[in-house]
Design an enzyme around this catalytic site. Structure first.
Site, short mmCIF file in Angstrom:
data_model
loop_
_atom_site.label_atom_id
_atom_site.label_comp_id
_atom_site.label_asym_id
_atom_site.label_seq_id
_atom_site.Cartn_x
_atom_site.Cartn_y
_atom_site.Cartn_z
N THR A 87 0.68 -1.50 0.31
CA THR A 87 0.13 -0.50 -0.30
C THR A 87 1.29 1.36 -0.10
OG1 THR A 87 -2.09 -1.48 1.48
CG2 THR A 87 -2.22 1.10 1.34
N LYS A 162 -7.68 1.49 -3.07
CA LYS A 162 -7.52 0.96 -1.58
C LYS A 162 -7.98 2.56 -0.39
CE LYS A 162 -4.95 -1.35 1.55
NZ LYS A 162 -5.85 -2.91 2.24
N LYS A 237 -1.62 5.09 8.26
CA LYS A 237 -0.57 5.22 7.22
C LYS A 237 -1.64 5.29 5.77
CE LYS A 237 1.58 1.85 4.20
NZ LYS A 237 2.35 0.84 4.03
P1 NAD Z 1 6.21 -6.47 7.23
O1 NAD Z 1 6.54 -4.43 7.64
O2 NAD Z 1 6.11 -7.21 8.00
O3 NAD Z 1 6.50 -6.18 5.47
C1 NAD Z 1 7.51 -5.04 5.15
C2 NAD Z 1 9.04 -5.89 4.78
O4 NAD Z 1 9.76 -5.33 3.95
C3 NAD Z 1 10.25 -6.61 5.92
O5 NAD Z 1 10.49 -7.44 5.91
C4 NAD Z 1 10.99 -5.32 5.67
O6 NAD Z 1 12.94 -6.86 6.23
C5 NAD Z 1 11.23 -5.51 4.22
N1 NAD Z 1 11.87 -4.49 3.54
C6 NAD Z 1 11.52 -3.46 4.14
N2 NAD Z 1 12.45 -2.32 3.40
C7 NAD Z 1 12.76 -3.98 1.83
C8 NAD Z 1 14.18 -3.52 0.91
N3 NAD Z 1 14.77 -1.96 0.58
N4 NAD Z 1 14.23 -4.58 0.82
C9 NAD Z 1 13.41 -5.77 0.80
N5 NAD Z 1 12.92 -6.16 1.47
C10 NAD Z 1 12.93 -4.84 2.56
O7 NAD Z 1 4.56 -5.37 6.61
P2 NAD Z 1 3.53 -6.21 6.44
O8 NAD Z 1 2.82 -5.49 7.61
O9 NAD Z 1 3.87 -6.81 5.29
O10 NAD Z 1 2.69 -4.81 4.98
C11 NAD Z 1 3.10 -4.98 3.70
C12 NAD Z 1 2.52 -3.54 3.08
O11 NAD Z 1 1.49 -4.46 2.96
C13 NAD Z 1 2.21 -2.65 3.37
O12 NAD Z 1 1.98 -1.65 2.54
C14 NAD Z 1 0.84 -2.17 4.29
O13 NAD Z 1 0.41 -1.25 4.27
C15 NAD Z 1 0.59 -3.75 3.20
N6 NAD Z 1 -0.97 -3.95 4.02
C16 NAD Z 1 -0.23 -4.82 5.01
C17 NAD Z 1 -1.68 -5.22 5.50
C18 NAD Z 1 -1.40 -6.35 7.41
O14 NAD Z 1 -1.98 -6.52 7.62
N7 NAD Z 1 -0.18 -6.00 7.75
C19 NAD Z 1 -2.91 -5.45 5.41
C20 NAD Z 1 -2.87 -4.87 3.87
C21 NAD Z 1 -2.21 -4.03 2.99
#
Ligand code: NAD
Length: 290
Positions: A87, A162, A237
């Site tokens: 997102t 979204k 966010k």
């Molecule tokens: P998270 O923080 O658990 O995962 C993000 C991952 O990206 C981490 O493991 C981090 O180490 C990695 N990362 C960061 N910078 C990086 C880089 N430069 N290269 C490679 N890896 C990198 O977050 P999440 O909960 O998995 O969410 C991910 C996305 O999904 C976000 O944009 C969030 O808004 C969206 N989202 C999350 C949810 C939820 O319920 N968690 C629901 C819908 C959407």
């Protein structure tokens, strides 16, 4: 398909695992060194992207997406598709798509709803922006990771869908919580409040499917001490992204603005961090008008 998967966090990890289970060849990369059973691990994002038919990114925000795109797009083969499921702001999604197009690579913005449960169960909903051709390429992967993929039009439109949806969600959750708190003070039982509103014109997903009052309606995070679920900081966010987009598009969104201010207060100055976004109800219970 040969798939590069970048960002193996709470969402990306289980999504990548489902692609492995379905028989695809997955190469993963995460700065935190996370690995996935059955997938090979690359030591850079560009290495994960090299030779892949589709490169999937699942990253925290637009700034990180832009920097990862700078690394992976030059490494991708012509005709491959960059599928961003994070997102992020609409502008970053559109800029990355334009950068990909210049390099002869397809791009889709495909944020999800369904949370961590949907990611592990393969029941996410994808809201997708980008070309029809790229959408067709990614369709079999949407079918594995999710239950529904809606093609919303050109690049950025997935992110637009979204954040508009989540702006409604933030506003209706606050409205539902403040109405419960008012009903409490007026001496109305929560059961009566739920029974009436859930079948009257005040009904919404927040009331009917995710009721913020414990012990009332279907099971929800309220019945689990307000553990997320969907954390208040993630709602904040998304609300901020909606206001960033509204600013850029000169759209008047007073309710979205108010919801953003309230979640910001809750997460940053009160005890909202790490709690479900429906914990607005116990928050309102502690407040009075003045
Ligand atoms: P998270 O923080 O658990 O995962 C993000 C991952 O990206 C981490 O493991 C981090 O180490 C990695 N990362 C960061 N910078 C990086 C880089 N430069 N290269 C490679 N890896 C990198 O977050 P999440 O909960 O998995 O969410 C991910 C996305 O999904 C976000 O944009 C969030 O808004 C969206 N989202 C999350 C949810 C939820 O319920 N968690 C629901 C819908 C959407």
């Amino acid at each position: 398909m040969k798939i590069g998967f970048i960002g193996l966090g709470n969402m990306g990890g289980p999504m990548a695992a489902n692609l492995v289970k379905a028989g695809h060849t997955v190469t993963g990369y995460d700065v935190a060194g996370v690995t996935i059973d059955g997938a090979s691990s690359a030591s850079t994002a560009a290495e994960a992207a090299t030779g892949a038919d589709v490169v999937i990114t699942m990253l925290p925000n637009g700034g990180i997406l832009r920097s990862v795109a700078d690394d992976v797009i030059p490494a991708m083969k012509p005709g491959a598709v960059l599928l961003d499921c994070s997102t992020v702001d609409v502008e970053s999604a559109r800029d990355v798509a334009a950068q990909a197009a210049k390099a002869g690579v397809g791009a889709l913005d495909a944020p999800v709803s369904g949370g961590v449960g949907g990611a592990s169960g393969g029941t996410l909903t994808f809201m997708v922006g980008g070309s029809q051709a790229a959408f067709e390429t990614a369709k079999p992967l949407f079918d594995i990771m999710g239950q529904k993929a809606v093609h919303c039009g050109e690049a950025g439109n997935g992110q637009a869908a979204k954040i508009c949806n989540n702006m409604i969600l933030g506003v209706t959750m606050i409205a539902t919580c403040e109405a419960f708190a008012l009903a409490d003070k007026l001496g109305l039982s929560r059961e009566a409040m739920f029974d009436v509103v859930s079948t009257s014109s005040g009904y919404s997903w927040s009331m009917n499917a995710y009721c913020p009052a414990p012990g009332v309606g279907p099971k929800s995070p309220a019945d689990n001490g307000y553990l997320p679920g969907f954390a208040a900081e993630l709602m904040l966010k998304d609300l901020r992204l909606s206001q960033q987009a509204a600013e850029a598009a000169d759209a008047d969104t007073p309710m979205g603005e108010a919801a953003t201010a309230l979640y910001s207060q809750f997460v940053e100055n009160e005890d909202g961090l790490g709690r479900d976004f429906s914990a607005m109800l116990p928050r309102f219970e502690t407040k009075s008008r003045g």
